[in-house]
Design a protein around this motif. Structure first.
Motif, PDB file in Angstrom:
ATOM      1  N   ALA A 614       0.827  -1.210   0.000  1.00  0.00           N
ATOM      2  CA  ALA A 614       0.000   0.000   0.000  1.00  0.00           C
ATOM      3  C   ALA A 614       0.858   1.256   0.000  1.00  0.00           C
ATOM      4  O   ALA A 614       0.477   2.282  -0.583  1.00  0.00           O
ATOM      5  CB  ALA A 614      -0.931  -0.012   1.213  1.00  0.00           C
ATOM      6  N   GLU A 615       2.019   1.203   0.637  1.00  0.00           N
ATOM      7  CA  GLU A 615       2.900   2.370   0.688  1.00  0.00           C
ATOM      8  C   GLU A 615       3.807   2.456  -0.525  1.00  0.00           C
ATOM      9  O   GLU A 615       4.616   3.379  -0.634  1.00  0.00           O
ATOM     10  CB  GLU A 615       3.745   2.319   1.964  1.00  0.00           C
ATOM     11  CG  GLU A 615       2.921   2.467   3.239  1.00  0.00           C
ATOM     12  CD  GLU A 615       3.773   2.303   4.485  1.00  0.00           C
ATOM     13  OE1 GLU A 615       4.976   1.954   4.335  1.00  0.00           O
ATOM     14  OE2 GLU A 615       3.260   2.510   5.603  1.00  0.00           O
ATOM     15  N   GLY A 616       3.710   1.476  -1.419  1.00  0.00           N
ATOM     16  CA  GLY A 616       4.500   1.513  -2.640  1.00  0.00           C
ATOM     17  C   GLY A 616       5.928   1.061  -2.475  1.00  0.00           C
ATOM     18  O   GLY A 616       6.759   1.273  -3.362  1.00  0.00           O
ATOM     19  N   LYS A 617       6.227   0.439  -1.339  1.00  0.00           N
ATOM     20  CA  LYS A 617       7.592  -0.024  -1.118  1.00  0.00           C
ATOM     21  C   LYS A 617       7.875  -1.317  -1.863  1.00  0.00           C
ATOM     22  O   LYS A 617       9.029  -1.641  -2.129  1.00  0.00           O
ATOM     23  CB  LYS A 617       7.837  -0.228   0.382  1.00  0.00           C
ATOM     24  CG  LYS A 617       7.768   1.071   1.177  1.00  0.00           C
ATOM     25  CD  LYS A 617       8.029   0.814   2.651  1.00  0.00           C
ATOM     26  CE  LYS A 617       7.965   2.123   3.447  1.00  0.00           C
ATOM     27  NZ  LYS A 617       8.210   1.884   4.892  1.00  0.00           N
ATOM     28  N   ILE A 618       6.805  -2.077  -2.163  1.00  0.00           N
ATOM     29  CA  ILE A 618       6.964  -3.313  -2.925  1.00  0.00           C
ATOM     30  C   ILE A 618       6.179  -3.148  -4.218  1.00  0.00           C
ATOM     31  O   ILE A 618       4.954  -2.936  -4.193  1.00  0.00           O
ATOM     32  CB  ILE A 618       6.442  -4.528  -2.142  1.00  0.00           C
ATOM     33  CG1 ILE A 618       7.240  -4.695  -0.831  1.00  0.00           C
ATOM     34  CG2 ILE A 618       6.529  -5.796  -2.988  1.00  0.00           C
ATOM     35  CD1 ILE A 618       6.763  -5.859   0.017  1.00  0.00           C
ATOM     36  N   PRO A 619       6.866  -3.209  -5.338  1.00  0.00           N
ATOM     37  CA  PRO A 619       6.154  -3.023  -6.619  1.00  0.00           C
ATOM     38  C   PRO A 619       5.222  -4.190  -6.901  1.00  0.00           C
ATOM     39  O   PRO A 619       5.492  -5.329  -6.524  1.00  0.00           O
ATOM     40  CB  PRO A 619       7.296  -2.955  -7.634  1.00  0.00           C
ATOM     41  CG  PRO A 619       8.424  -3.692  -6.989  1.00  0.00           C
ATOM     42  CD  PRO A 619       8.296  -3.452  -5.520  1.00  0.00           C
ATOM     43  N   THR A 620       4.082  -3.900  -7.547  1.00  0.00           N
ATOM     44  CA  THR A 620       3.131  -4.949  -7.924  1.00  0.00           C
ATOM     45  C   THR A 620       3.153  -5.107  -9.435  1.00  0.00           C
ATOM     46  O   THR A 620       3.414  -4.162 -10.189  1.00  0.00           O
ATOM     47  CB  THR A 620       1.714  -4.577  -7.462  1.00  0.00           C
ATOM     48  OG1 THR A 620       1.355  -3.317  -8.012  1.00  0.00           O
ATOM     49  CG2 THR A 620       1.663  -4.484  -5.942  1.00  0.00           C
TER      50      THR A 620
END
Length: 621
Positions: A614-620
């Motif tokens: 959700a915080e964008g630390k792990i790319p999807t």
């Protein structure tokens, strides 16, 4: 009644061989009734008294005296027989027989008469007070016997009589005071102890036995006399200077060591000479009379006036009132030899490098070598006139005590054996007897070292550096070491040796300036947590455990130390992970947290993977 019926028909006309045979039969008899025993003792004493007049018209002649007194001694080994001998008239008769001129050609007769008296005093308590009455006159006679005697067998008998006479301060209080104040018995004891030291070193028969009983007598004086007279109160319970309140609390129940009289100071030099010069014993390193000397030493305080006698003119370490200054001084001594007492030898428990307390070129000596070197020096000193009380001691008592403790612990706890192992108890029983425990054998020596540490700062420094040397190898667990440090730490966790365990803990505590933080930092809080808890000290390990200039811990190379174990922290090198390995580990974590969320064990809002996405630390994708 066979023995009595065989003895009574004897007369002055009887063959001396027949008299000797009858007396031998009395000595060897196994079954004698109490009535017959009493009658035999009475008749023997009467006939011996007649023989002492040398009239040669009785059953016994002067030449029969040794054999008759031997028979009398045998009869007196039973309490019913000793009760007869303990009567004032009979004690007086035996005393006169011991000094009878008619028996001068038979010296053993005098010794046997004194043995009869000693046996009676051992078995009949009332005989001890009877002996010192004016009616008997045994008190003064015992002192004169001690003063005149030079042979070990006579010194043994004189010492035994005086020891038994002074066992009870209640019964012999006035006699003990007269011995010290009027008879100057302290000087006599000191002179006789020096004679016996030389006799022991030359392996003279009965020398050890004589010294044991003379030391027992000296201990009675050290124990009782300060309680009987007005004496100087000592530092009670380790509270510092004695206050009026402290003194009032202790007056009703004086304990050994609480009070001291300068009139007993003359006993310290000979006790120190015994402690430092007696050769090692086998198989146990601690045995009588050395153990009795230790018992005497722990009753003598280390007052300012006696410190020079106790410790001699050994170089003093640098002193400071603050613990941080002391710690800095001790830490600096690793690189500065001048801060360390020059007399401290390399410790056998060091890691193997040259100790900072001695030049690197000096050869290292084992504990036993140091002990034998000290013994040789002490033996040579006996050829000279003993130094007066105020002169410095010629011995290194601190090092001698440490060596004895090190050797004794190594003997009874070889290697890194568990102190509670059955083999330890079996060895003590086999070598010291079933009634002696290691608490009783080694405990007093530990107490002596503790008292030295409490009394003198340089002693604390020396003992601390000997037990925990600055260059100690801290890579392995300290409690597993096969040296004095490891044995002391294992004793702190033992079950069977309760008093020895407490004494060792107090010694380690004293050598660390009675500071729980210093002790914990030095050997690890985990090793002393139980001891500190029993003392009511709940200190946590020190926050700063790295070896710095201000740290009390000595670790070579400035290594970081584990505050719980006292060992060096071993840094584990973690290999760098490849990108593929990182992806696999991340995938495992994602699966684990997803599984926890599906089972309801982890709310979705607390799932760190979902939060990171959700915080964008792990790319999807």
């Amino acid at each position: 009644m066979m023995a009595l019926s065989a003895y009574l028909p004897l007369s002055s006309s009887s063959q001396r061989s027949l008299v000797a045979a009858v007396l031998d039969d009395i000595t060897d008899a196994f079954l004698i009734s109490e009535a017959e025993r009493r009658d035999l003792i009475s008749n023997l004493l009467k006939d011996l008294e007649d023989a002492s007049r040398n009239t040669r018209n009785g059953r016994l002649f002067p030449e029969d005296a040794p054999r008759a007194l031997l028979a009398l001694k045998t009869l007196g080994k039973h309490p019913s027989g000793s009760a007869v001998i303990a009567q004032p008239a009979n004690l007086s008769t035996l005393l006169s027989l011991s000094a009878c001129t008619a028996f001068k050609d038979y010296p053993e007769a005098s010794n046997e008469a004194l043995r009869c008296i000693a046996n009676a005093m051992l078995l009949v308590d009332s005989a001890r007070s009877t002996w010192t009455t004016k009616e008997v006159g045994g008190g003064n006679a015992s002192v004169k016997l001690l003063e005149k005697s030079t042979s070990p067998d006579r010194l043994f008998l004189a010492s035994r009589l005086l020891f038994l006479t002074t066992v009870s301060s209640f019964d012999a209080g006035s006699y003990i005071c007269s011995l010290v104040e009027e008879k100057h018995i302290v000087d006599t004891i000191a002179a006789k102890l020096d004679i016996l030291i030389a006799a022991i070193l030359s392996s003279t028969k009965m020398a050890k036995e004589a010294m044991v009983d003379l030391l027992k007598f000296a201990f009675n004086l050290l124990l009782h006399y300060p309680k009987l007279v007005e004496c100087e109160p000592q530092d009670l319970k380790g509270k510092g200077p004695v206050t009026d309140k402290d003194q009032d609390e202790e007056d009703d129940d004086k304990v050994m060591g609480d009070y001291w009289s300068p009139k007993l100071e003359g006993l310290l030099p000979p006790l120190l000479r015994i402690f430092n010069t007696l050769p090692p014993t086998h198989p146990s390193p601690l045995a009588a009379p050395l153990t009795h000397a230790i018992h005497g030493l722990i009753t003598i305080p280390m007052t300012p006036s006696l410190k020079q006698v106790w410790f001699g003119a050994t170089p003093r370490g640098r002193t400071s009132s603050s613990r941080s200054s002391r710690s800095a001084s001790l830490a600096g001594s690793q690189g500065n030899q001048g801060n360390q007492p020059a007399s401290v030898p390399p410790s056998s428990s060091s890691s193997g490098s040259n100790s900072p307390t001695s030049p690197s070129s000096a050869p290292k000596h084992s504990t036993l070598e140091r002990a034998f070197n000290a013994l040789s020096a002490g033996a040579r000193s006996l050829t000279r006139t003993p130094s007066p009380l105020t002169s410095p001691s010629k011995f290194d008592t601190v090092l001698r005590a440490y060596d004895l403790l090190d050797v004794s612990l190594a003997h009874f706890f070889p290697g890194n054996i568990d102190p509670d192992d059955q083999s330890v108890k079996d060895r003590c029983t086999a070598e010291c007897g079933g009634d002696t425990t290691l608490d009783e054998l080694i405990g007093p020596l530990v107490v002596l070292v503790t008292r030295m540490c409490l009394a003198d700062e340089s002693c604390r420094t020396r003992v601390r550096n000997l037990i925990v040397p600055p260059d100690l190898d801290r890579k392995s667990p300290l409690e597993s070491r096969s040296d004095i440090l490891g044995r002391c730490l294992r004793l702190l966790a033992c079950v069977y040796h309760d008093r020895l365990k407490s004494s060792v803990g107090e010694m380690l505590f004293a050598m660390c300036d009675s500071d729980a933080t210093t002790l914990s930092a030095l050997v690890g809080y985990g090793n002393v947590a139980g001891f500190l808890f029993n003392k009511g000290i709940m200190n946590a390990p020190p926050a700063n455990t790295s070896t710095t200039h201000d740290s009390p811990i000595f670790a070579s190379g400035g290594a970081e130390l584990n505050p719980i174990t006292g060992t060096e922290v071993q840094k584990v090198e973690v290999p760098e992970m490849t990108d593929e390995e990182k992806e696999r580990e991340a995938e495992k974590l994602f699966i684990l947290f997803d599984r926890l969320e599906r089972t309801g064990a982890l709310p979705p809002s607390q799932n760190p993977i979902r939060k990171a996405i959700a915080e964008g630390k792990i790319p999807t994708s």
